[in-house]
Design a protein around this motif. Structure first.
Motif, PDB file in Angstrom:
ATOM      1  N   HIS A 141       0.810  -1.229   0.000  1.00 33.18           N
ATOM      2  CA  HIS A 141       0.000   0.000   0.000  1.00 33.18           C
ATOM      3  C   HIS A 141       0.842   1.276   0.000  1.00 33.18           C
ATOM      4  O   HIS A 141       0.326   2.356  -0.276  1.00 33.18           O
ATOM      5  CB  HIS A 141      -0.984  -0.009   1.174  1.00 33.18           C
ATOM      6  CG  HIS A 141      -0.319   0.020   2.519  1.00 33.18           C
ATOM      7  ND1 HIS A 141       0.277  -1.091   3.070  1.00 33.18           N
ATOM      8  CD2 HIS A 141      -0.134   1.026   3.395  1.00 33.18           C
ATOM      9  CE1 HIS A 141       0.789  -0.769   4.241  1.00 33.18           C
ATOM     10  NE2 HIS A 141       0.555   0.503   4.467  1.00 33.18           N
ATOM     11  N   ARG A 142       2.146   1.173   0.298  1.00 33.44           N
ATOM     12  CA  ARG A 142       3.007   2.364   0.320  1.00 33.44           C
ATOM     13  C   ARG A 142       4.144   2.267  -0.701  1.00 33.44           C
ATOM     14  O   ARG A 142       4.995   3.142  -0.758  1.00 33.44           O
ATOM     15  CB  ARG A 142       3.596   2.540   1.725  1.00 33.44           C
ATOM     16  CG  ARG A 142       2.507   2.818   2.747  1.00 33.44           C
ATOM     17  CD  ARG A 142       3.025   3.010   4.146  1.00 33.44           C
ATOM     18  NE  ARG A 142       4.191   3.880   4.180  1.00 33.44           N
ATOM     19  CZ  ARG A 142       5.080   3.865   5.154  1.00 33.44           C
ATOM     20  NH1 ARG A 142       4.951   3.058   6.168  1.00 33.44           N
ATOM     21  NH2 ARG A 142       6.114   4.673   5.129  1.00 33.44           N
ATOM     22  N   TRP A 143       4.154   1.212  -1.504  1.00 29.66           N
ATOM     23  CA  TRP A 143       5.263   0.953  -2.402  1.00 29.66           C
ATOM     24  C   TRP A 143       5.536   2.120  -3.348  1.00 29.66           C
ATOM     25  O   TRP A 143       6.671   2.584  -3.450  1.00 29.66           O
ATOM     26  CB  TRP A 143       5.021  -0.337  -3.202  1.00 29.66           C
ATOM     27  CG  TRP A 143       6.203  -0.711  -4.027  1.00 29.66           C
ATOM     28  CD1 TRP A 143       7.280  -1.419  -3.609  1.00 29.66           C
ATOM     29  CD2 TRP A 143       6.436  -0.378  -5.398  1.00 29.66           C
ATOM     30  NE1 TRP A 143       8.180  -1.550  -4.631  1.00 29.66           N
ATOM     31  CE2 TRP A 143       7.689  -0.917  -5.745  1.00 29.66           C
ATOM     32  CE3 TRP A 143       5.729   0.327  -6.356  1.00 29.66           C
ATOM     33  CZ2 TRP A 143       8.230  -0.778  -7.018  1.00 29.66           C
ATOM     34  CZ3 TRP A 143       6.275   0.459  -7.617  1.00 29.66           C
ATOM     35  CH2 TRP A 143       7.509  -0.090  -7.936  1.00 29.66           C
ATOM     36  N   ALA A 144       4.531   2.604  -4.047  1.00 32.65           N
ATOM     37  CA  ALA A 144       4.730   3.659  -5.049  1.00 32.65           C
ATOM     38  C   ALA A 144       5.326   4.929  -4.434  1.00 32.65           C
ATOM     39  O   ALA A 144       6.189   5.572  -5.036  1.00 32.65           O
ATOM     40  CB  ALA A 144       3.414   3.983  -5.747  1.00 32.65           C
ATOM     41  N   ALA A 145       4.903   5.256  -3.243  1.00 33.20           N
ATOM     42  CA  ALA A 145       5.412   6.471  -2.606  1.00 33.20           C
ATOM     43  C   ALA A 145       6.837   6.295  -2.088  1.00 33.20           C
ATOM     44  O   ALA A 145       7.646   7.217  -2.143  1.00 33.20           O
ATOM     45  CB  ALA A 145       4.497   6.878  -1.449  1.00 33.20           C
ATOM     46  N   LEU A 146       7.160   5.102  -1.599  1.00 26.75           N
ATOM     47  CA  LEU A 146       8.462   4.890  -0.977  1.00 26.75           C
ATOM     48  C   LEU A 146       9.562   4.493  -1.957  1.00 26.75           C
ATOM     49  O   LEU A 146      10.720   4.858  -1.763  1.00 26.75           O
ATOM     50  CB  LEU A 146       8.342   3.838   0.125  1.00 26.75           C
ATOM     51  CG  LEU A 146       7.496   4.258   1.322  1.00 26.75           C
ATOM     52  CD1 LEU A 146       7.320   3.100   2.295  1.00 26.75           C
ATOM     53  CD2 LEU A 146       8.104   5.462   2.020  1.00 26.75           C
TER      54      LEU A 146
END
Length: 163
Positions: A141-146
């Motif tokens: 759920h946070r892959w794209a941002a991180l």
């Protein structure tokens, strides 16, 4: 405070290490089982193992790293001998991936088998990058941002701290 951090890291690293070793075991078991259609021909089996061998080596290295790191995490730098080993692996793994690619090209099967073999080899490349170049694994759920933050992998940070 340091003790709590060490315990937390030990639990996390145990999970990561056993997960990488379990993944290697599952990939190897599936390949050995003969259930994959690509293994029905000699060339397909050779191509699959050419792609799979580097991936298995990298996964086992990663599992051993995480389990070993439980001893120093949050306390001391990575031991020099361990660091020397992983520095050598950082150079040897791309050679292994290149050799695997040659095998993939030489024995590449037709059709869907080719996609499977190339996908396995690419997964090995991604695992190498994730451990030795740039951190690529994050919660879904946070892959794209991180991932766009280009963070240093924990293994590389440990290697730097051991110098």
């Amino acid at each position: 405070m340091v003790v709590d951090r060490h315990r937390t890291l030990r639990r996390r690293y145990t999970s990561l290490g056993t997960g990488e070793l379990a993944a290697a075991a599952v990939f190897a078991a599936i390949a050995v089982s003969g259930l994959l259609p690509v293994t029905s021909t000699r060339d397909g089996a050779l191509a699959l193992w050419s792609a799979l061998a580097p991936l298995l080596v990298i996964l086992v290295q990663a599992g051993v790293y995480w389990l070993s790191a439980r001893g120093w995490a949050g306390r001391t730098p990575m031991p020099r001998r361990v660091a020397a080993t992983y520095r050598a692996l950082r150079v040897l793994d791309p050679v292994l991936l290149a050799a695997g690619l040659i095998g993939v090209i030489v024995w590449l099967p037709a059709g869907a088998g080719a996609l499977l073999v190339v996908g396995v080899w690419l997964f090995g490349v991604v695992e190498y990058l994730n451990y030795f170049v740039v951190r690529l694994s994050y919660p879904f759920h946070r892959w794209a941002a991180l991932v766009t933050q280009w963070r240093t992998p924990r293994l590389v940070a440990d290697l730097r701290e051991s110098e």
